[in-house]
Design a protein around this motif. Structure first.
Motif, PDB file in Angstrom:
ATOM      1  N   VAL A  86      -5.147 -12.585  16.053  1.00 35.86           N
ATOM      2  CA  VAL A  86      -3.808 -12.499  15.466  1.00 35.86           C
ATOM      3  C   VAL A  86      -2.799 -12.487  16.607  1.00 35.86           C
ATOM      4  O   VAL A  86      -2.788 -11.564  17.428  1.00 35.86           O
ATOM      5  CB  VAL A  86      -3.660 -11.236  14.594  1.00 35.86           C
ATOM      6  N   LYS A  87      -1.991 -13.514  16.677  1.00 35.00           N
ATOM      7  CA  LYS A  87      -1.052 -13.677  17.778  1.00 35.00           C
ATOM      8  C   LYS A  87      -0.125 -12.469  17.913  1.00 35.00           C
ATOM      9  O   LYS A  87       0.391 -11.949  16.923  1.00 35.00           O
ATOM     10  CB  LYS A  87      -0.218 -14.946  17.560  1.00 35.00           C
ATOM     11  N   SER A  88       0.026 -12.016  19.154  1.00 34.63           N
ATOM     12  CA  SER A  88       0.908 -10.892  19.511  1.00 34.63           C
ATOM     13  C   SER A  88       0.411  -9.541  18.997  1.00 34.63           C
ATOM     14  O   SER A  88       1.151  -8.558  19.038  1.00 34.63           O
ATOM     15  CB  SER A  88       2.341 -11.131  19.007  1.00 34.63           C
ATOM     16  N   SER A  89      -0.826  -9.486  18.516  1.00 35.58           N
ATOM     17  CA  SER A  89      -1.365  -8.193  18.068  1.00 35.58           C
ATOM     18  C   SER A  89      -1.808  -7.343  19.250  1.00 35.58           C
ATOM     19  O   SER A  89      -1.864  -6.116  19.164  1.00 35.58           O
ATOM     20  CB  SER A  89      -2.553  -8.408  17.128  1.00 35.58           C
ATOM     21  N   GLY A  90      -2.155  -8.004  20.368  1.00 35.95           N
ATOM     22  CA  GLY A  90      -2.650  -7.289  21.541  1.00 35.95           C
ATOM     23  C   GLY A  90      -4.109  -6.888  21.432  1.00 35.95           C
ATOM     24  O   GLY A  90      -4.666  -6.279  22.349  1.00 35.95           O
ATOM     25  N   ILE A  91      -4.763  -7.230  20.321  1.00 36.00           N
ATOM     26  CA  ILE A  91      -6.172  -6.884  20.103  1.00 36.00           C
ATOM     27  C   ILE A  91      -7.041  -8.098  20.430  1.00 36.00           C
ATOM     28  O   ILE A  91      -6.903  -9.155  19.807  1.00 36.00           O
ATOM     29  CB  ILE A  91      -6.423  -6.442  18.646  1.00 36.00           C
ATOM     30  N   TYR A  92      -7.927  -7.923  21.402  1.00 32.58           N
ATOM     31  CA  TYR A  92      -8.800  -9.011  21.836  1.00 32.58           C
ATOM     32  C   TYR A  92     -10.250  -8.715  21.426  1.00 32.58           C
ATOM     33  O   TYR A  92     -10.785  -7.658  21.752  1.00 32.58           O
ATOM     34  CB  TYR A  92      -8.720  -9.190  23.351  1.00 32.58           C
ATOM     35  N   VAL A  93     -10.835  -9.652  20.708  1.00 30.34           N
ATOM     36  CA  VAL A  93     -12.236  -9.515  20.291  1.00 30.34           C
ATOM     37  C   VAL A  93     -13.131  -9.761  21.502  1.00 30.34           C
ATOM     38  O   VAL A  93     -13.030 -10.802  22.160  1.00 30.34           O
ATOM     39  CB  VAL A  93     -12.589 -10.526  19.184  1.00 30.34           C
ATOM     40  N   LEU A  94     -14.009  -8.809  21.792  1.00 31.50           N
ATOM     41  CA  LEU A  94     -14.950  -8.956  22.906  1.00 31.50           C
ATOM     42  C   LEU A  94     -16.291  -9.452  22.372  1.00 31.50           C
ATOM     43  O   LEU A  94     -16.877  -8.839  21.482  1.00 31.50           O
ATOM     44  CB  LEU A  94     -15.143  -7.616  23.624  1.00 31.50           C
ATOM     45  N   GLY A  95     -16.754 -10.563  22.909  1.00 30.09           N
ATOM     46  CA  GLY A  95     -18.025 -11.125  22.465  1.00 30.09           C
ATOM     47  C   GLY A  95     -18.808 -11.709  23.624  1.00 30.09           C
ATOM     48  O   GLY A  95     -18.309 -11.801  24.750  1.00 30.09           O
ATOM     49  N   VAL A  96     -20.036 -12.110  23.346  1.00 32.63           N
ATOM     50  CA  VAL A  96     -20.925 -12.690  24.359  1.00 32.63           C
ATOM     51  C   VAL A  96     -21.610 -13.910  23.756  1.00 32.63           C
ATOM     52  O   VAL A  96     -22.043 -13.878  22.598  1.00 32.63           O
ATOM     53  CB  VAL A  96     -21.996 -11.670  24.807  1.00 32.63           C
ATOM     54  N   ASN A  97     -21.684 -14.993  24.520  1.00 35.95           N
ATOM     55  CA  ASN A  97     -22.443 -16.164  24.082  1.00 35.95           C
ATOM     56  C   ASN A  97     -23.931 -15.923  24.333  1.00 35.95           C
ATOM     57  O   ASN A  97     -24.322 -15.597  25.457  1.00 35.95           O
ATOM     58  CB  ASN A  97     -22.009 -17.417  24.854  1.00 35.95           C
ATOM     59  N   THR A  98     -24.746 -16.073  23.300  1.00 33.94           N
ATOM     60  CA  THR A  98     -26.196 -15.954  23.454  1.00 33.94           C
ATOM     61  C   THR A  98     -26.838 -17.226  22.917  1.00 33.94           C
ATOM     62  O   THR A  98     -26.705 -17.538  21.735  1.00 33.94           O
ATOM     63  CB  THR A  98     -26.743 -14.733  22.696  1.00 33.94           C
ATOM     64  N   THR A  99     -27.495 -17.965  23.798  1.00 29.42           N
ATOM     65  CA  THR A  99     -28.107 -19.230  23.403  1.00 29.42           C
ATOM     66  C   THR A  99     -29.531 -19.327  23.942  1.00 29.42           C
ATOM     67  O   THR A  99     -29.875 -18.672  24.931  1.00 29.42           O
ATOM     68  CB  THR A  99     -27.298 -20.430  23.941  1.00 29.42           C
TER      69      THR A  99
END
Length: 306
Positions: free
Chosen positions: A105-118
């Motif tokens: 959500v733009k300008s929310s300041g909340i960043y989803v932290l994730g990891v690529n697993t392949t």
């Protein structure tokens, strides 16, 4: 006379006993990575060929013929059950790599932290170090060779799913249900995120809820915060995995704060302290706790401006 008959019957069972013994001995060696799926299936195929030769080539009683026939059928069915393992053979590795934190959500300041697993299949002769050198431009956190236990579990789950039984938990669907149940209202950005094919796991749940609440102006936030954590329908925050990788991802884009489950706080702090990272890690037990922490962080801004 009775003892002689009993002894004879026991000997007549030897083909079937041998089939079962060979199968479980092979399975044990396979799961310990001592033999390949090719060797495993070839021995079963040899039994499938062997028993008909005995059945046709040696004079026996009807009972013994039935035992050899039963042993042949058992060997054949076991071979059919294990053959899919061959398609999973190869120099395979599970790779965990950097996934850029995303502000849904733009300008929310909340960043989803994730990891690529392949899962990757390397050419024969290549090893972990070769893969790392070939992908030196990428931020790779971990690489582990796929074991036969992993192959066997995947094969078994796939075969069970063919008969309509699903043993795997759909964590993305579970996350979607919990997020929507907590929010009671939809969100276009969140719905788009949940519909992506490359989304795995449920650790984005807390970030999705906080992003939506900020967009609805139920929560105000002027900080940039990395967030990870699964949630229940009632807003309880649940522990997640790959904590170290997510802390490193947050650090890569200079996020000063991370909100995560209280149960993961100790591990995250150990990573921050060992690498001397400029990140403040905040542990929470519920969505309400997370909202309170965000409010406190934003109060600091007001205090500084005054």
């Amino acid at each position: 006379m009775i003892k002689i008959i009993e002894s004879t019957n026991k000997h007549q069972m030897l083909p079937f006993i041998m089939t079962i013994f060979v199968y479980y001995a092979e399975l044990y060696l396979f799961l310990l990575d001592y033999i390949s799926s090719f060797f495993f299936c070839n021995i079963l195929a040899l039994l499938v060929i062997l028993w008909p030769f005995y059945l046709l080539g040696i004079r026996k009683t009807n009972m013994l013929k039935h035992i050899f026939l039963f042993s042949f059928i058992a060997s054949f069915l076991l071979l059919i059950y294990e053959v899919p393992l061959i398609s999973m053979e190869g120099n395979r590795y599970v790779v965990s790599s950097y996934h850029p934190p995303e502000e849904l959500v733009k300008s929310s300041g909340i960043y989803v932290l994730g990891v690529n697993t392949t899962e990757v299949l390397l050419e024969e002769g290549l090893e972990e170090q070769d893969f790392l050198e070939l992908n030196s431009h990428s931020m790779i956190f971990d690489i582990n060779q796929v074991t036969n236990i992993h192959r066997y579990a995947n094969k078994t789950i796939a075969l069970i799913q063919l008969i309509g039984i699903n043993l795997e938990v759909d964590y993305v669907h579970q996350m979607s249900m919990n997020v929507n149940a907590y929010l009671s209202t939809g969100n276009i950005a969140i719905d788009e995120f949940l519909s992506r094919n490359n989304v795995n796991g449920n650790s984005a749940g807390l970030a999705l809820v906080l992003s939506s609440l900020i967009e609805q102006e139920e929560v105000k936030n002027a900080k940039t915060i990395g967030v990870t954590g699964a949630i229940s329908k009632t807003g309880e925050v649940i522990e997640i995995g790959q904590v170290k990788e997510k802390v490193l991802s947050a650090n890569k884009i200079n996020l000063p704060y991370i909100i995560l489950p209280l149960g993961n706080l100790e591990e995250a702090n150990e990573v921050v302290e060992s690498l001397n990272l400029p990140i403040e890690v905040i542990g929470v037990q519920t969505v309400s706790d997370a909202i309170q922490k965000i409010n406190e962080l934003n109060e600091e801004i007001k205090g500084e401006s005054e």
